[in-house]
Motif scaffolding. Structure first.
Motif, PDB file in Angstrom:
ATOM      1  N   ILE A  88     -29.930 -15.628  44.172  1.00 43.75           N
ATOM      2  CA  ILE A  88     -29.979 -16.100  45.565  1.00 43.75           C
ATOM      3  C   ILE A  88     -30.073 -15.023  46.580  1.00 43.75           C
ATOM      4  O   ILE A  88     -29.229 -14.097  46.425  1.00 43.75           O
ATOM      5  CB  ILE A  88     -28.611 -16.997  45.911  1.00 43.75           C
ATOM      6  N   LYS A 130     -21.859 -23.302  44.756  1.00 46.94           N
ATOM      7  CA  LYS A 130     -22.452 -24.886  44.730  1.00 46.94           C
ATOM      8  C   LYS A 130     -23.317 -25.094  43.620  1.00 46.94           C
ATOM      9  O   LYS A 130     -23.263 -26.094  43.058  1.00 46.94           O
ATOM     10  CB  LYS A 130     -22.778 -25.438  46.325  1.00 46.94           C
ATOM     11  N   PRO A 174     -25.012 -26.933  53.579  1.00 48.18           N
ATOM     12  CA  PRO A 174     -24.877 -26.452  52.223  1.00 48.18           C
ATOM     13  C   PRO A 174     -25.124 -27.302  51.070  1.00 48.18           C
ATOM     14  O   PRO A 174     -25.891 -26.832  50.047  1.00 48.18           O
ATOM     15  CB  PRO A 174     -23.325 -25.838  52.265  1.00 48.18           C
ATOM     16  N   LEU A 205     -32.800 -17.502  50.985  1.00 53.07           N
ATOM     17  CA  LEU A 205     -32.027 -18.380  52.056  1.00 53.07           C
ATOM     18  C   LEU A 205     -32.423 -17.892  53.345  1.00 53.07           C
ATOM     19  O   LEU A 205     -32.007 -16.599  53.919  1.00 53.07           O
ATOM     20  CB  LEU A 205     -30.699 -18.284  51.988  1.00 53.07           C
ATOM     21  N   ILE A 254     -28.943 -27.812  50.741  1.00 56.19           N
ATOM     22  CA  ILE A 254     -29.721 -26.579  50.022  1.00 56.19           C
ATOM     23  C   ILE A 254     -29.136 -26.459  48.747  1.00 56.19           C
ATOM     24  O   ILE A 254     -30.180 -26.141  47.832  1.00 56.19           O
ATOM     25  CB  ILE A 254     -29.096 -25.158  50.852  1.00 56.19           C
ATOM     26  N   SER A 255     -27.970 -26.664  48.187  1.00 55.24           N
ATOM     27  CA  SER A 255     -27.501 -26.516  46.674  1.00 55.24           C
ATOM     28  C   SER A 255     -28.267 -27.467  46.090  1.00 55.24           C
ATOM     29  O   SER A 255     -28.987 -27.135  44.983  1.00 55.24           O
ATOM     30  CB  SER A 255     -26.212 -26.395  46.621  1.00 55.24           C
ATOM     31  N   THR A 314     -21.838 -18.898  49.290  1.00 59.58           N
ATOM     32  CA  THR A 314     -21.436 -20.311  49.208  1.00 59.58           C
ATOM     33  C   THR A 314     -22.487 -21.147  48.277  1.00 59.58           C
ATOM     34  O   THR A 314     -22.058 -21.892  47.711  1.00 59.58           O
ATOM     35  CB  THR A 314     -21.644 -20.783  50.775  1.00 59.58           C
ATOM     36  N   ILE A 315     -23.722 -20.852  48.453  1.00 60.46           N
ATOM     37  CA  ILE A 315     -24.761 -21.591  47.790  1.00 60.46           C
ATOM     38  C   ILE A 315     -24.704 -21.393  46.256  1.00 60.46           C
ATOM     39  O   ILE A 315     -24.807 -22.231  45.487  1.00 60.46           O
ATOM     40  CB  ILE A 315     -26.031 -21.516  48.426  1.00 60.46           C
ATOM     41  N   GLY A 372     -32.275 -21.954  55.116  1.00 62.38           N
ATOM     42  CA  GLY A 372     -30.843 -21.500  54.918  1.00 62.38           C
ATOM     43  C   GLY A 372     -29.999 -22.268  56.204  1.00 62.38           C
ATOM     44  O   GLY A 372     -28.812 -22.061  56.242  1.00 62.38           O
TER      45      GLY A 372
END
Ligand SMILES: Nc1ncnc2c1ncn2[C@@H]1O[C@H](COP(=O)(O)OP(=O)(O)OP(=O)(O)O)[C@@H](O)[C@H]1O
Ligand SMILES: Cc1cn([C@H]2C[C@H](O)[C@@H](COP(=O)(O)O)O2)c(=O)[nH]c1=O
Length: 242
Positions: free
Chosen positions: A55, A69, A228, A172, A231-232, A65-66, A224
């Motif tokens: 990432i 997740k 969240p 992102l 995105i994940s 964060t991503i 991004g």
């Protein structure tokens, strides 16, 4: 002159090291020739069972964060998954932190060395064991940050020619304003010049430029700015299809 560091004195770290050092000496220390040789690999293609995903994005884009997740989603789906981040090695992190004015090529060397240690100690073993490796940053960061600081692109490529390349990189994409806002909320302090608007703008532009030119690396640009969870989920769906 080189003879005072004779290859005969070399410490044999593991089989092959001595021969490797001899080759370096016979090439008159021309590292580019060594690095061009495709014989060395941290992982043979038939040993690889898992997937390696990175990432990427500007500071504050949501990488950590991503990554977490996505790893959770994979584990909920019954997959084995580990999270790693670059820089990885504590000693190299400290060296970098204590030398903010370091030459950009030396800095690129340190990041590449750190990456090799992570490849050798962690990633190659996980990939042999059918595990997903989700990494917060990868060699793309060097092609962005060390390039901006003044290291030539060809040198950064050469230094990273031995590493395991990710199966996919998810970039992102956020605005500089969003990156800065999130960074300020996260750090709860004044940002340094390396986290300022002008610097992040250069970082964002370089990410977009290098992503468009790296033809043999799978790179997905992801919005991004979305939630969240969205995105994940999007990244998870792409990863299981790899
Ligand atoms: N999609 C998102 N929407 C809103 N807030 C987010 C989103 N992703 C992350 N954040 C928040 O933004 C802040 C920065 O996120 P995070 O630490 O994941 O970014 P990062 O890219 O890893 O940062 P750094 O480059 O500093 O390591 C955190 O407070 C996080 O909760
Ligand atoms: C891997 C790598 C990292 N960097 C820089 C980019 C960031 O400023 C820090 C990492 O911290 P973060 O919490 O992940 O934002 O290191 C770099 O310059 N070159 C690299 O190869």
């Amino acid at each position: 002159m080189i003879d005072k560091y004779s290859s005969e004195d070399a410490i044999i770290l593991r089989p092959g090291t001595k021969i490797f050092l001899k080759r370096i000496l016979s090439y008159n220390l021309d590292m580019s020739k060594i690095l061009e040789e495709p014989k060395f690999s941290f992982l043979k293609s038939d040993e690889k069972k898992g997937r390696y995903v990175a990432i990427e994005g500007i500071d504050g884009s949501g990488k950590t964060t991503i990554a977490e997740k996505v790893c959770n989603l994979l584990m909920q789906g019954g997959k084995r998954c580990i999270l790693v981040r670059e820089p990885w090695t504590l000693e190299i992190k400290k060296l970098l932190e204590n030398n903010p004015k370091i030459d950009p090529v030396v800095e690129a060397f340190l990041f590449a060395t750190d990456r090799m240690i992570l490849n050798y100690n962690v990633i190659s073993n996980a990939l042999k064991e059918d595990t997903y490796v989700i990494s917060d940053r990868c060699y793309l960061s060097s092609l962005v940050y060390q390039y901006i600081r003044g290291a030539e692109e060809s040198i950064i490529f050469a230094l990273n020619s031995l590493i395991i390349k990710p199966d996919a990189i998810f970039l992102l994409d956020v605005s500089v304003e969003t990156g800065l806002k999130r960074l300020m909320e996260k750090k709860k302090r004044e940002l340094t010049h390396l986290e300022g608007f002008e610097f992040l703008k250069k970082v964002k532009e370089r990410y977009l430029e290098i992503s468009n030119t790296l033809k043999d690396q799978k790179i997905f640009k992801i919005d991004g700015e979305a939630k969240p969870e969205e995105i994940s989920e999007a990244i998870f769906n792409k990863i299981i299809a790899l």
